[in-house]
Motif scaffolding. Structure first.
Motif, PDB file in Angstrom:
ATOM      1  N   GLY A 253      18.070  51.612  28.968  1.00 29.22           N
ATOM      2  CA  GLY A 253      17.704  51.484  30.481  1.00 29.22           C
ATOM      3  C   GLY A 253      19.422  51.052  31.029  1.00 29.22           C
ATOM      4  O   GLY A 253      20.280  52.123  30.461  1.00 29.22           O
ATOM      5  N   THR A 254      19.577  50.265  31.207  1.00 25.83           N
ATOM      6  CA  THR A 254      21.191  49.760  31.835  1.00 25.83           C
ATOM      7  C   THR A 254      21.918  48.667  31.748  1.00 25.83           C
ATOM      8  O   THR A 254      20.890  47.036  31.856  1.00 25.83           O
ATOM      9  N   LEU A 255      22.790  48.730  31.483  1.00 28.33           N
ATOM     10  CA  LEU A 255      23.725  47.454  30.806  1.00 28.33           C
ATOM     11  C   LEU A 255      24.548  46.891  31.431  1.00 28.33           C
ATOM     12  O   LEU A 255      25.579  47.625  32.320  1.00 28.33           O
ATOM     13  N   LEU A 256      24.963  46.103  32.078  1.00 32.29           N
ATOM     14  CA  LEU A 256      25.322  45.760  33.703  1.00 32.29           C
ATOM     15  C   LEU A 256      25.841  44.262  33.008  1.00 32.29           C
ATOM     16  O   LEU A 256      26.370  43.385  31.973  1.00 32.29           O
ATOM     17  N   SER A 257      27.619  44.252  33.158  1.00 29.26           N
ATOM     18  CA  SER A 257      28.774  43.456  32.651  1.00 29.26           C
ATOM     19  C   SER A 257      28.828  43.244  34.050  1.00 29.26           C
ATOM     20  O   SER A 257      29.061  43.809  34.818  1.00 29.26           O
ATOM     21  N   TRP A 258      28.910  41.974  34.179  1.00 29.38           N
ATOM     22  CA  TRP A 258      30.040  41.118  35.153  1.00 29.38           C
ATOM     23  C   TRP A 258      30.698  40.171  35.381  1.00 29.38           C
ATOM     24  O   TRP A 258      30.771  39.523  33.973  1.00 29.38           O
ATOM     25  N   ARG A 259      32.052  40.941  35.746  1.00 30.91           N
ATOM     26  CA  ARG A 259      33.070  40.034  34.911  1.00 30.91           C
ATOM     27  C   ARG A 259      34.234  39.465  35.748  1.00 30.91           C
ATOM     28  O   ARG A 259      33.745  40.011  37.368  1.00 30.91           O
ATOM     29  N   ILE A 260      34.776  38.360  35.888  1.00 28.21           N
ATOM     30  CA  ILE A 260      35.980  37.729  36.856  1.00 28.21           C
ATOM     31  C   ILE A 260      36.631  37.386  36.360  1.00 28.21           C
ATOM     32  O   ILE A 260      36.535  36.579  35.062  1.00 28.21           O
ATOM     33  N   GLU A 261      38.030  37.572  36.373  1.00 33.21           N
ATOM     34  CA  GLU A 261      39.127  36.850  35.876  1.00 33.21           C
ATOM     35  C   GLU A 261      40.562  36.656  37.152  1.00 33.21           C
ATOM     36  O   GLU A 261      40.354  36.955  38.143  1.00 33.21           O
ATOM     37  N   SER A 262      40.874  35.794  36.997  1.00 38.70           N
ATOM     38  CA  SER A 262      41.537  35.043  38.205  1.00 38.70           C
ATOM     39  C   SER A 262      43.330  34.517  36.866  1.00 38.70           C
ATOM     40  O   SER A 262      43.492  34.340  36.287  1.00 38.70           O
ATOM     41  N   ASP A 263      44.143  34.557  37.677  1.00 37.73           N
ATOM     42  CA  ASP A 263      45.792  34.293  37.397  1.00 37.73           C
ATOM     43  C   ASP A 263      45.321  32.874  37.067  1.00 37.73           C
ATOM     44  O   ASP A 263      45.810  32.803  38.472  1.00 37.73           O
ATOM     45  N   LEU A 264      45.969  32.041  36.605  1.00 37.92           N
ATOM     46  CA  LEU A 264      46.505  30.974  37.349  1.00 37.92           C
ATOM     47  C   LEU A 264      48.380  30.373  37.034  1.00 37.92           C
ATOM     48  O   LEU A 264      47.593  29.514  36.835  1.00 37.92           O
ATOM     49  N   GLY A 265      48.261  31.449  36.696  1.00 39.53           N
ATOM     50  CA  GLY A 265      49.937  30.866  36.639  1.00 39.53           C
ATOM     51  C   GLY A 265      50.365  29.769  35.760  1.00 39.53           C
ATOM     52  O   GLY A 265      49.678  29.718  34.432  1.00 39.53           O
ATOM     53  N   THR A 266      50.742  29.413  35.432  1.00 39.10           N
ATOM     54  CA  THR A 266      51.643  28.057  34.671  1.00 39.10           C
ATOM     55  C   THR A 266      51.311  26.582  34.950  1.00 39.10           C
ATOM     56  O   THR A 266      52.046  25.690  34.476  1.00 39.10           O
ATOM     57  N   ASN A 267      50.950  26.514  36.247  1.00 39.10           N
ATOM     58  CA  ASN A 267      50.469  24.858  36.831  1.00 39.10           C
ATOM     59  C   ASN A 267      49.436  24.322  35.662  1.00 39.10           C
ATOM     60  O   ASN A 267      48.310  24.834  35.171  1.00 39.10           O
ATOM     61  N   ILE A 268      49.851  23.469  35.188  1.00 42.06           N
ATOM     62  CA  ILE A 268      49.132  22.832  34.227  1.00 42.06           C
ATOM     63  C   ILE A 268      48.136  22.406  34.456  1.00 42.06           C
ATOM     64  O   ILE A 268      46.636  22.453  33.555  1.00 42.06           O
ATOM     65  N   VAL A 269      47.741  22.424  35.305  1.00 44.14           N
ATOM     66  CA  VAL A 269      46.747  21.279  35.990  1.00 44.14           C
ATOM     67  C   VAL A 269      45.258  22.793  36.304  1.00 44.14           C
ATOM     68  O   VAL A 269      44.111  22.381  36.334  1.00 44.14           O
ATOM     69  N   ALA A 270      46.060  23.684  36.842  1.00 51.51           N
ATOM     70  CA  ALA A 270      45.212  24.982  37.564  1.00 51.51           C
ATOM     71  C   ALA A 270      44.584  25.328  35.909  1.00 51.51           C
ATOM     72  O   ALA A 270      43.555  25.962  35.543  1.00 51.51           O
ATOM     73  N   ARG A 271      45.340  25.387  34.812  1.00 49.32           N
ATOM     74  CA  ARG A 271      44.953  25.972  33.871  1.00 49.32           C
ATOM     75  C   ARG A 271      44.101  25.027  33.308  1.00 49.32           C
ATOM     76  O   ARG A 271      42.983  25.559  32.023  1.00 49.32           O
ATOM     77  N   TYR A 272      43.989  23.881  33.381  1.00 49.78           N
ATOM     78  CA  TYR A 272      43.383  23.096  32.350  1.00 49.78           C
ATOM     79  C   TYR A 272      41.739  22.838  33.105  1.00 49.78           C
ATOM     80  O   TYR A 272      41.040  23.415  32.360  1.00 49.78           O
TER      81      TYR A 272
END
Length: 108
Positions: free
Chosen positions: A50-69
């Motif tokens: 059939g068909t293989l569907l991949s769903w990818r989500i990427e986000s750049d969290l930068g250097t903010n330690i809270v965002a990275r955590y």
């Protein structure tokens, strides 16, 4: 597409398709308002079964330690939603293939 919600987990934002490569890929930018932005893509690959569907989500969290955590928990928080979305899409796609018979044509 835009959305707005009073629910704290949903918030407000928008999504715009930025790239479409029929029949194999759709990429979009998602703006989560004050919570940042992400790029999402659906990639489709023909397989013998059939068909293989991949769903990818990427986000750049930068250097903010809270965002990275906070980012460490993305998979745990979004994973079940993505899995449910993929299961729903699979069910919908399979129901339409059965309805359309062997002469299914896809326009793009």
């Amino acid at each position: 597409m835009t959305w707005s919600s009073d629910h704290p987990r949903l918030g407000s934002g928008s999504q715009e398709i930025t790239k479409s490569v029929p029949p194999s890929q759709v990429t979009s930018t998602i703006d989560f308002g004050g919570s940042g932005a992400a790029e999402a893509s659906f990639n489709l690959e023909a397989t013998p079964g059939g068909t293989l569907l991949s769903w990818r989500i990427e986000s750049d969290l930068g250097t903010n330690i809270v965002a990275r955590y906070f980012g460490l928990g993305f998979n745990r928080m979004l994973g079940p939603l993505c899995e449910q979305g993929l299961a729903d899409l699979k069910s919908l796609a399979e129901s339409h293939v059965e309805d359309s018979g062997p002469n299914l044509e896809i326009e793009h």
